[in-house]
Design a protein around this motif. Structure first.
Motif, PDB file in Angstrom:
ATOM      1  N   THR A 146       0.822  -1.212   0.000  1.00  0.00           N
ATOM      2  CA  THR A 146       0.000   0.000   0.000  1.00  0.00           C
ATOM      3  C   THR A 146       0.855   1.262   0.000  1.00  0.00           C
ATOM      4  O   THR A 146       0.448   2.292  -0.559  1.00  0.00           O
ATOM      5  N   GLY A 147       2.045   1.200   0.596  1.00  0.00           N
ATOM      6  CA  GLY A 147       2.922   2.361   0.596  1.00  0.00           C
ATOM      7  C   GLY A 147       3.328   2.773  -0.808  1.00  0.00           C
ATOM      8  O   GLY A 147       3.363   3.969  -1.133  1.00  0.00           O
ATOM      9  N   VAL A 148       3.630   1.794  -1.660  1.00  0.00           N
ATOM     10  CA  VAL A 148       3.994   2.085  -3.054  1.00  0.00           C
ATOM     11  C   VAL A 148       2.805   2.691  -3.794  1.00  0.00           C
ATOM     12  O   VAL A 148       2.940   3.682  -4.530  1.00  0.00           O
ATOM     13  N   ILE A 149       1.619   2.104  -3.604  1.00  0.00           N
ATOM     14  CA  ILE A 149       0.421   2.608  -4.275  1.00  0.00           C
ATOM     15  C   ILE A 149       0.123   4.040  -3.851  1.00  0.00           C
ATOM     16  O   ILE A 149      -0.191   4.904  -4.686  1.00  0.00           O
ATOM     17  N   ILE A 150       0.209   4.311  -2.564  1.00  0.00           N
ATOM     18  CA  ILE A 150      -0.072   5.653  -2.051  1.00  0.00           C
ATOM     19  C   ILE A 150       0.893   6.679  -2.649  1.00  0.00           C
ATOM     20  O   ILE A 150       0.487   7.770  -3.061  1.00  0.00           O
ATOM     21  N   THR A 151       2.172   6.333  -2.729  1.00  0.00           N
ATOM     22  CA  THR A 151       3.171   7.251  -3.280  1.00  0.00           C
ATOM     23  C   THR A 151       2.878   7.573  -4.745  1.00  0.00           C
ATOM     24  O   THR A 151       2.822   8.746  -5.146  1.00  0.00           O
ATOM     25  N   GLY A 152       2.667   6.529  -5.551  1.00  0.00           N
ATOM     26  CA  GLY A 152       2.424   6.738  -6.975  1.00  0.00           C
ATOM     27  C   GLY A 152       1.143   7.500  -7.246  1.00  0.00           C
ATOM     28  O   GLY A 152       1.116   8.444  -8.059  1.00  0.00           O
ATOM     29  N   PHE A 153       0.061   7.123  -6.570  1.00  0.00           N
ATOM     30  CA  PHE A 153      -1.226   7.776  -6.796  1.00  0.00           C
ATOM     31  C   PHE A 153      -1.209   9.222  -6.297  1.00  0.00           C
ATOM     32  O   PHE A 153      -1.882  10.089  -6.870  1.00  0.00           O
ATOM     33  N   SER A 154      -0.461   9.504  -5.233  1.00  0.00           N
ATOM     34  CA  SER A 154      -0.368  10.876  -4.735  1.00  0.00           C
ATOM     35  C   SER A 154       0.293  11.781  -5.770  1.00  0.00           C
ATOM     36  O   SER A 154      -0.174  12.900  -6.031  1.00  0.00           O
ATOM     37  N   ILE A 155       1.380  11.306  -6.343  1.00  0.00           N
ATOM     38  CA  ILE A 155       2.061  12.086  -7.389  1.00  0.00           C
ATOM     39  C   ILE A 155       1.122  12.322  -8.559  1.00  0.00           C
ATOM     40  O   ILE A 155       1.035  13.436  -9.107  1.00  0.00           O
ATOM     41  N   SER A 156       0.385  11.288  -8.942  1.00  0.00           N
ATOM     42  CA  SER A 156      -0.535  11.401 -10.065  1.00  0.00           C
ATOM     43  C   SER A 156      -1.628  12.431  -9.798  1.00  0.00           C
ATOM     44  O   SER A 156      -1.944  13.261 -10.660  1.00  0.00           O
ATOM     45  N   VAL A 157      -2.220  12.399  -8.603  1.00  0.00           N
ATOM     46  CA  VAL A 157      -3.296  13.345  -8.267  1.00  0.00           C
ATOM     47  C   VAL A 157      -2.778  14.777  -8.321  1.00  0.00           C
ATOM     48  O   VAL A 157      -3.455  15.684  -8.838  1.00  0.00           O
ATOM     49  N   VAL A 158      -1.573  15.012  -7.820  1.00  0.00           N
ATOM     50  CA  VAL A 158      -0.990  16.354  -7.864  1.00  0.00           C
ATOM     51  C   VAL A 158      -0.838  16.831  -9.304  1.00  0.00           C
ATOM     52  O   VAL A 158      -1.143  17.992  -9.632  1.00  0.00           O
ATOM     53  N   LEU A 179      -1.003   9.587 -16.050  1.00  0.00           N
ATOM     54  CA  LEU A 179      -1.508   8.243 -16.315  1.00  0.00           C
ATOM     55  C   LEU A 179      -0.381   7.222 -16.375  1.00  0.00           C
ATOM     56  O   LEU A 179      -0.511   6.102 -15.858  1.00  0.00           O
ATOM     57  N   LEU A 180       0.736   7.599 -16.991  1.00  0.00           N
ATOM     58  CA  LEU A 180       1.886   6.685 -17.042  1.00  0.00           C
ATOM     59  C   LEU A 180       2.379   6.355 -15.636  1.00  0.00           C
ATOM     60  O   LEU A 180       2.758   5.215 -15.351  1.00  0.00           O
ATOM     61  N   ILE A 181       2.381   7.343 -14.761  1.00  0.00           N
ATOM     62  CA  ILE A 181       2.787   7.097 -13.373  1.00  0.00           C
ATOM     63  C   ILE A 181       1.825   6.113 -12.709  1.00  0.00           C
ATOM     64  O   ILE A 181       2.241   5.182 -12.008  1.00  0.00           O
ATOM     65  N   GLU A 182       0.521   6.295 -12.944  1.00  0.00           N
ATOM     66  CA  GLU A 182      -0.472   5.386 -12.368  1.00  0.00           C
ATOM     67  C   GLU A 182      -0.311   3.972 -12.908  1.00  0.00           C
ATOM     68  O   GLU A 182      -0.417   2.991 -12.159  1.00  0.00           O
ATOM     69  N   LEU A 183      -0.089   3.863 -14.204  1.00  0.00           N
ATOM     70  CA  LEU A 183       0.074   2.542 -14.809  1.00  0.00           C
ATOM     71  C   LEU A 183       1.331   1.845 -14.302  1.00  0.00           C
ATOM     72  O   LEU A 183       1.348   0.624 -14.127  1.00  0.00           O
ATOM     73  N   ALA A 184       2.376   2.638 -14.059  1.00  0.00           N
ATOM     74  CA  ALA A 184       3.653   2.048 -13.624  1.00  0.00           C
ATOM     75  C   ALA A 184       3.683   1.751 -12.133  1.00  0.00           C
ATOM     76  O   ALA A 184       4.481   0.915 -11.687  1.00  0.00           O
ATOM     77  N   THR A 185       2.819   2.400 -11.354  1.00  0.00           N
ATOM     78  CA  THR A 185       2.871   2.252  -9.895  1.00  0.00           C
ATOM     79  C   THR A 185       2.740   0.803  -9.435  1.00  0.00           C
ATOM     80  O   THR A 185       3.554   0.339  -8.616  1.00  0.00           O
ATOM     81  N   PRO A 186       1.742   0.033  -9.900  1.00  0.00           N
ATOM     82  CA  PRO A 186       1.670  -1.362  -9.454  1.00  0.00           C
ATOM     83  C   PRO A 186       2.901  -2.173  -9.838  1.00  0.00           C
ATOM     84  O   PRO A 186       3.296  -3.090  -9.107  1.00  0.00           O
ATOM     85  N   LEU A 187       3.512  -1.826 -10.982  1.00  0.00           N
ATOM     86  CA  LEU A 187       4.695  -2.567 -11.416  1.00  0.00           C
ATOM     87  C   LEU A 187       5.878  -2.308 -10.495  1.00  0.00           C
ATOM     88  O   LEU A 187       6.705  -3.203 -10.261  1.00  0.00           O
ATOM     89  N   THR A 188       5.975  -1.092  -9.958  1.00  0.00           N
ATOM     90  CA  THR A 188       7.108  -0.760  -9.102  1.00  0.00           C
ATOM     91  C   THR A 188       7.028  -1.447  -7.743  1.00  0.00           C
ATOM     92  O   THR A 188       8.020  -1.467  -7.007  1.00  0.00           O
ATOM     93  N   SER A 189       5.844  -1.977  -7.409  1.00  0.00           N
ATOM     94  CA  SER A 189       5.742  -2.713  -6.140  1.00  0.00           C
ATOM     95  C   SER A 189       6.458  -4.058  -6.211  1.00  0.00           C
ATOM     96  O   SER A 189       6.730  -4.670  -5.178  1.00  0.00           O
TER      97      SER A 189
END
Length: 253
Positions: A146-158, A179-189
């Motif tokens: 969840t920490g990885v998801i929160i980080t990626g989605f926070s950057i995306s929302v900003v 959108l690219l950040i959101e798509l890549a976020t699950p992969l970075t976990s």
């Protein structure tokens, strides 16, 4: 190793390691699915009114974020949903309102209502971000994920919110970056995190199946409306039958 987990109201719980319980799509999930199918119907209408490469690119620019929004909600629910969590139900209701506004902005999302599209998208994603923050607090063992998801989605929302201060067409470039950040976020976990906290196989296949049926239902409705607005000529009937064959083929696949 699977184990039974204590159920507590008003908080997320890790569902992927539970056993001995059958899961089904909730009524709240189905209600939000109806909002998504409405959005997809508006997107399809945009594409049918103007058939060009520009229209196709605009369709993809608007469709892919919406599709990823639905995926984000589905994957959160398959891991952390709790039917007794009234806070999550409240957040889901707020998401529904955001999706309705998002749907209304679709016809002019690349024109006068691009700010509305960006802010409504960011709002729905931010609400999901709150869900993940609650999961981070209450489901400690899943914090690496969840920490990885929160980080990626926070950057995306900003970035989505920041895009409203940028003129077109550069605004769309920021949408693509977010959108690219959101798509890549699950992969970075990482694979290990997905293996340790996988989607719930009792839940996710049904979510995709039901959503596909709802979208195909929109296609059936559109096909019938098209025939109603046309004279019942042999050509119109043939086109309708061919459209039906396409729908049946997609369902069969």
């Amino acid at each position: 190793m699977t184990r039974k987990i204590e159920k507590k109201p008003n908080r997320p719980r890790l569902r992927t390691k539970e056993v001995g319980e059958e899961r089904q799509t909730t009524w709240a999930e189905l209600l939000n699915d109806l909002a998504y199918t409405t959005i997809i119907a508006h997107l399809a209408t945009r594409l049918t009114t103007t058939v060009s490469m520009t229209a196709l690119l605009e369709f993809l620019l608007l469709y892919v974020p919406v599709w990823w929004l639905w995926n984000g909600q589905a994957h959160y629910a398959t891991r952390f949903d709790n039917a007794e969590d009234s806070v999550h139900r409240f957040l889901g209701s707020a998401q529904l309102i955001g999706l309705i506004i998002l749907a209304a902005s679709i016809p002019k999302a690349t024109a006068g209502l691009s700010v509305v599209y960006a802010l409504s998208y960011a709002s729905v994603r931010a609400i999901l971000l709150i869900d993940y923050c609650r999961a981070w607090v209450y489901v400690r063992e899943a914090r690496p994920y969840t920490g990885v998801i929160i980080t990626g989605f926070s950057i995306s929302v900003v970035i989505w919110v920041g895009s409203v201060f940028v003129e077109q067409p550069y605004r769309y470039g920021l949408w693509a970056i977010a959108l690219l950040i959101e798509l890549a976020t699950p992969l970075t976990s990482g694979y290990q995190m997905h293996a340790e906290f996988p989607p719930d196989v009792r839940h996710l296949p049904e979510r995709y199946g039901l959503f596909t049926l709802l979208v195909l239902g929109q296609a059936v409705s559109g096909l019938a409306m098209g025939l109603m607005d046309s004279p019942f000529t042999p050509t119109a009937l043939l086109v309708t039958m061919l459209g039906g064959v396409v729908i049946i083929g997609l369902w069969w696949a």
